[in-house]
Motif scaffolding. Structure first.
Motif, PDB file in Angstrom:
ATOM      1  N   LEU A 196      57.462  57.540  18.058  1.00 48.99           N
ATOM      2  CA  LEU A 196      57.315  56.710  19.249  1.00 48.99           C
ATOM      3  C   LEU A 196      58.182  57.235  20.385  1.00 48.99           C
ATOM      4  CD1 LEU A 196      57.407  53.156  17.589  1.00 48.99           C
ATOM      5  CD2 LEU A 196      55.386  54.411  18.364  1.00 48.99           C
ATOM      6  N   ARG A 197      59.411  57.589  20.083  1.00 49.22           N
ATOM      7  CA  ARG A 197      60.305  58.113  21.110  1.00 49.22           C
ATOM      8  C   ARG A 197      59.770  59.410  21.703  1.00 49.22           C
ATOM      9  NH1 ARG A 197      65.339  55.868  21.531  1.00 49.22           N
ATOM     10  NH2 ARG A 197      65.999  54.439  19.852  1.00 49.22           N
ATOM     11  N   ALA A 198      59.293  60.293  20.830  1.00 53.09           N
ATOM     12  CA  ALA A 198      58.837  61.601  21.298  1.00 53.09           C
ATOM     13  C   ALA A 198      57.566  61.493  22.125  1.00 53.09           C
ATOM     14  CB  ALA A 198      58.625  62.536  20.105  1.00 53.09           C
ATOM     15  N   VAL A 199      56.555  60.788  21.589  1.00 56.92           N
ATOM     16  CA  VAL A 199      55.236  60.746  22.238  1.00 56.92           C
ATOM     17  C   VAL A 199      55.284  59.934  23.521  1.00 56.92           C
ATOM     18  CG1 VAL A 199      52.861  59.935  22.005  1.00 56.92           C
ATOM     19  CG2 VAL A 199      53.970  61.129  20.106  1.00 56.92           C
ATOM     20  N   TRP A 200      55.818  58.717  23.449  1.00 57.78           N
ATOM     21  CA  TRP A 200      55.728  57.838  24.620  1.00 57.78           C
ATOM     22  C   TRP A 200      56.847  58.108  25.619  1.00 57.78           C
ATOM     23  CZ3 TRP A 200      51.063  57.136  24.312  1.00 57.78           C
ATOM     24  CH2 TRP A 200      50.430  56.868  23.106  1.00 57.78           C
ATOM     25  N   GLY A 201      57.953  58.692  25.154  1.00 52.12           N
ATOM     26  CA  GLY A 201      58.953  59.151  26.109  1.00 52.12           C
ATOM     27  C   GLY A 201      58.398  60.275  26.974  1.00 52.12           C
ATOM     28  N   ALA A 202      57.692  61.217  26.348  1.00 49.95           N
ATOM     29  CA  ALA A 202      57.088  62.315  27.101  1.00 49.95           C
ATOM     30  C   ALA A 202      56.012  61.810  28.053  1.00 49.95           C
ATOM     31  CB  ALA A 202      56.512  63.350  26.134  1.00 49.95           C
ATOM     32  N   SER A 203      55.214  60.856  27.611  1.00 48.97           N
ATOM     33  CA  SER A 203      54.168  60.310  28.482  1.00 48.97           C
ATOM     34  C   SER A 203      54.770  59.573  29.672  1.00 48.97           C
ATOM     35  CB  SER A 203      53.261  59.365  27.681  1.00 48.97           C
ATOM     36  OG  SER A 203      52.571  60.062  26.671  1.00 48.97           O
ATOM     37  N   ALA A 204      55.859  58.845  29.433  1.00 47.86           N
ATOM     38  CA  ALA A 204      56.520  58.140  30.534  1.00 47.86           C
ATOM     39  C   ALA A 204      57.069  59.125  31.557  1.00 47.86           C
ATOM     40  CB  ALA A 204      57.634  57.251  29.999  1.00 47.86           C
ATOM     41  N   GLU A 205      57.647  60.221  31.092  1.00 46.79           N
ATOM     42  CA  GLU A 205      58.149  61.222  32.032  1.00 46.79           C
ATOM     43  C   GLU A 205      57.002  61.878  32.793  1.00 46.79           C
ATOM     44  OE1 GLU A 205      61.088  63.908  30.515  1.00 46.79           O
ATOM     45  OE2 GLU A 205      62.098  62.321  29.371  1.00 46.79           O
ATOM     46  N   ALA A 206      55.867  62.069  32.125  1.00 45.76           N
ATOM     47  CA  ALA A 206      54.699  62.620  32.820  1.00 45.76           C
ATOM     48  C   ALA A 206      54.245  61.678  33.929  1.00 45.76           C
ATOM     49  CB  ALA A 206      53.568  62.873  31.829  1.00 45.76           C
ATOM     50  N   TRP A 207      54.267  60.363  33.657  1.00 45.27           N
ATOM     51  CA  TRP A 207      53.903  59.400  34.700  1.00 45.27           C
ATOM     52  C   TRP A 207      54.918  59.433  35.849  1.00 45.27           C
ATOM     53  CZ3 TRP A 207      55.735  54.678  36.775  1.00 45.27           C
ATOM     54  CH2 TRP A 207      54.794  53.983  37.547  1.00 45.27           C
ATOM     55  N   GLY A 208      56.192  59.552  35.512  1.00 44.36           N
ATOM     56  CA  GLY A 208      57.215  59.652  36.543  1.00 44.36           C
ATOM     57  C   GLY A 208      57.003  60.863  37.433  1.00 44.36           C
ATOM     58  N   ARG A 209      56.583  61.971  36.844  1.00 40.20           N
ATOM     59  CA  ARG A 209      56.322  63.169  37.650  1.00 40.20           C
ATOM     60  C   ARG A 209      55.126  62.966  38.571  1.00 40.20           C
ATOM     61  NH1 ARG A 209      57.928  65.612  32.725  1.00 40.20           N
ATOM     62  NH2 ARG A 209      55.764  65.883  32.053  1.00 40.20           N
ATOM     63  N   VAL A 210      54.122  62.238  38.089  1.00 34.14           N
ATOM     64  CA  VAL A 210      52.989  61.920  38.961  1.00 34.14           C
ATOM     65  C   VAL A 210      53.467  61.104  40.162  1.00 34.14           C
ATOM     66  CG1 VAL A 210      50.826  60.605  39.133  1.00 34.14           C
ATOM     67  CG2 VAL A 210      51.248  62.059  37.135  1.00 34.14           C
ATOM     68  N   VAL A 211      54.345  60.141  39.926  1.00 31.04           N
ATOM     69  CA  VAL A 211      54.892  59.331  41.021  1.00 31.04           C
ATOM     70  C   VAL A 211      55.578  60.231  42.040  1.00 31.04           C
ATOM     71  CG1 VAL A 211      56.588  57.569  41.631  1.00 31.04           C
ATOM     72  CG2 VAL A 211      55.155  57.252  39.604  1.00 31.04           C
ATOM     73  N   LEU A 212      56.420  61.138  41.565  1.00 29.45           N
ATOM     74  CA  LEU A 212      57.153  62.012  42.469  1.00 29.45           C
ATOM     75  C   LEU A 212      56.209  62.928  43.250  1.00 29.45           C
ATOM     76  CD1 LEU A 212      60.155  63.022  40.184  1.00 29.45           C
ATOM     77  CD2 LEU A 212      60.205  61.446  42.121  1.00 29.45           C
ATOM     78  N   GLU A 213      55.214  63.470  42.556  1.00 33.69           N
ATOM     79  CA  GLU A 213      54.265  64.376  43.222  1.00 33.69           C
ATOM     80  C   GLU A 213      53.473  63.654  44.306  1.00 33.69           C
ATOM     81  OE1 GLU A 213      52.025  65.767  39.926  1.00 33.69           O
ATOM     82  OE2 GLU A 213      53.684  67.000  39.123  1.00 33.69           O
ATOM     83  N   ARG A 214      53.017  62.442  44.000  1.00 32.45           N
ATOM     84  CA  ARG A 214      52.244  61.687  44.992  1.00 32.45           C
ATOM     85  C   ARG A 214      53.125  61.281  46.173  1.00 32.45           C
ATOM     86  NH1 ARG A 214      46.717  61.946  44.239  1.00 32.45           N
ATOM     87  NH2 ARG A 214      46.548  60.013  45.427  1.00 32.45           N
ATOM     88  N   ALA A 215      54.372  60.913  45.887  1.00 34.28           N
ATOM     89  CA  ALA A 215      55.283  60.535  46.970  1.00 34.28           C
ATOM     90  C   ALA A 215      55.571  61.725  47.869  1.00 34.28           C
ATOM     91  CB  ALA A 215      56.570  59.976  46.391  1.00 34.28           C
ATOM     92  N   ALA A 216      55.765  62.904  47.279  1.00 37.37           N
ATOM     93  CA  ALA A 216      56.033  64.097  48.079  1.00 37.37           C
ATOM     94  C   ALA A 216      54.820  64.447  48.938  1.00 37.37           C
ATOM     95  CB  ALA A 216      56.396  65.266  47.164  1.00 37.37           C
ATOM     96  N   ALA A 217      53.630  64.337  48.368  1.00 39.18           N
ATOM     97  CA  ALA A 217      52.413  64.642  49.125  1.00 39.18           C
ATOM     98  C   ALA A 217      52.238  63.678  50.283  1.00 39.18           C
ATOM     99  CB  ALA A 217      51.206  64.608  48.203  1.00 39.18           C
ATOM    100  N   ALA A 218      52.586  62.403  50.052  1.00 37.85           N
ATOM    101  CA  ALA A 218      52.414  61.403  51.111  1.00 37.85           C
ATOM    102  C   ALA A 218      53.359  61.640  52.276  1.00 37.85           C
ATOM    103  CB  ALA A 218      52.651  60.009  50.543  1.00 37.85           C
ATOM    104  N   GLU A 219      54.475  62.339  52.034  1.00 37.21           N
ATOM    105  CA  GLU A 219      55.451  62.595  53.085  1.00 37.21           C
ATOM    106  C   GLU A 219      55.162  63.884  53.870  1.00 37.21           C
ATOM    107  OE1 GLU A 219      57.901  60.405  53.982  1.00 37.21           O
ATOM    108  OE2 GLU A 219      56.746  59.178  52.586  1.00 37.21           O
ATOM    109  N   GLU A 220      54.150  64.642  53.430  1.00 38.39           N
ATOM    110  CA  GLU A 220      53.838  65.888  54.131  1.00 38.39           C
ATOM    111  C   GLU A 220      53.335  65.586  55.537  1.00 38.39           C
ATOM    112  OE1 GLU A 220      51.084  68.043  51.799  1.00 38.39           O
ATOM    113  OE2 GLU A 220      52.488  68.425  50.154  1.00 38.39           O
TER     114      GLU A 220
END
Length: 253
Positions: free
Chosen positions: A226-250
Motif C-alpha cells: 500500500l505504501r509503495a503503490v499508492w505513495g507513488a500514485s499520490a506523488e504522480a498526482w502531485g506532479r500533475v498539479v505542479l505541471e498544470r500550475a506551471a503551464a497556467a503561469e506561462e
C-alpha cells in the motif's frame, strides 16, 4: 491564477470528518512541493466559494452518502467545486466519498451496495485505460487497495475512462477529462486508521455480515505494498498539479 501570492502551489482539501484525513496521500503529495490547505466544514470551517487561487482539489472520504445534503450541508458546494475543477481542468482527486461525489456531480450514479460492505485489502484489476494514465498507469495488476464503503459507484459519468476495476465493486478508479481522477477505495489509509474505523463502524459491519477485524488484519499485512503503490500514485498526482500550475503561469495563457 493557480500560484498563491507567496509563490506556493496550493491544493484545497475537503475533509468530511475528524478521522478521515489525507494520510498517506497527503504525505506524498506534499513531498512534491505542493501545499495542502485543509477545510473542515464538519467543524464549522466555511467552504470556499470557488477554487480561484488553488492549483487543484482533493476531496476525501467520509461516512455520509454523497447526496446526504441534510446530514452534510457542505456537499452541494463540494459538488460545485468538483464541477469547477473539471471545467477549468484543475487537477482533481476524489477518494471514496470524494469519488462518489465526483461521480454524481458529473452525471454518473451511486447507490447503497445492498450487500455486505466492502472492507479490507482488495486486489484491483488494471483496465485498458490505465496503460498511459499519468497517475495510475504504474499501478500493477492485482495491487491491493484499502476498502471501507457501504455505497458504490454504479455508473460512471459520461465520457469517463475506467482505469481500475474490482471483482466485487466494479468501478474502482476512473478519469474524467485529462486531470480529474476518482477512486472508490482509500489510497490514503493504512492499518491504524482502519482499526479506528473498526472501533466506530465495525459493529455495523458485523451486523451486516462482514468481518471488520479480518479487514484490518488484511490492510496491516498489505501495508508495504500500500505504501509503495499508492505513495507513488499520490506523488504522480502531485506532479500533475505542479505541471498544470506551471503551464497556467506561462505568458499568454
Amino acid at each position: 491564477m493557480t500560484v498563491s501570492a507567496d509563490g506556493g502551489v496550493r491544493v484545497l482539501v475537503v475533509q468530511h470528518e475528524d478521522n478521515t484525513g489525507p494520510g498517506l496521500v497527503g504525505e506524498h503529495v506534499e513531498r512534491t512541493g505542493v501545499r495542502l490547505e485543509l477545510v473542515h466544514p464538519w467543524a464549522g470551517d466555511p467552504m470556499p466559494a470557488t477554487l480561484d487561487g488553488y492549483a487543484g482539489l482533493l476531496v476525501l472520504g467520509g461516512s455520509p452518502n454523497c447526496e446526504d445534503d441534510e446530514r452534510a450541508p457542505w456537499l452541494p458546494r463540494t459538488r460545485e467545486l468538483i464541477r469547477q475543477a473539471v471545467a477549468e481542468r484543475l487537477p482533481l482527486l476524489g477518494i471514496c466519498l470524494g469519488g462518489q461525489l465526483m461521480t454524481v456531480a458529473l452525471g454518473g450514479s451511486v447507490a447503497p451496495r445492498g450487500r455486505v460492505p466492502e472492507v479490507g485489502a482488495v486486489p484491483l484489476r488494471r483496465l485498458a485505460g490505465a496503460v498511459e494514465d499519468p497517475v495510475l498507469g504504474a499501478v500493477p495488476d492485482g495491487a491491493p487497495a484499502a476498502q471501507w464503503h457501504w455505497d458504490e459507484i454504479t455508473a460512471l459519468p459520461p465520457g469517463a475512462v475506467p482505469l481500475l476495476g474490482g471483482d466485487d465493486s466494479v468501478h474502482q478508479a476512473f478519469r474524467v477529462g485529462p486531470v480529474a481522477w476518482g477512486v472508490q477505495f482509500h489510497p490514503e489509509v493504512l492499518g491504524d486508521v482502519m482499526a479506528e474505523w473498526a472501533e466506530s463502524d465495525g459493529p455495523n459491519v458485523k451486523a451486516a455480515g462482514g468481518d471488520p477485524d479480518a479487514g484490518v488484519a488484511a490492510v496491516r499485512a498489505a501495508e508495504p505494498q500500500l505504501r509503495a503503490v499508492w505513495g507513488a500514485s499520490a506523488e504522480a498526482w502531485g506532479r500533475v498539479v505542479l505541471e498544470r500550475a506551471a503551464a497556467a503561469e506561462e505568458p499568454g495563457r
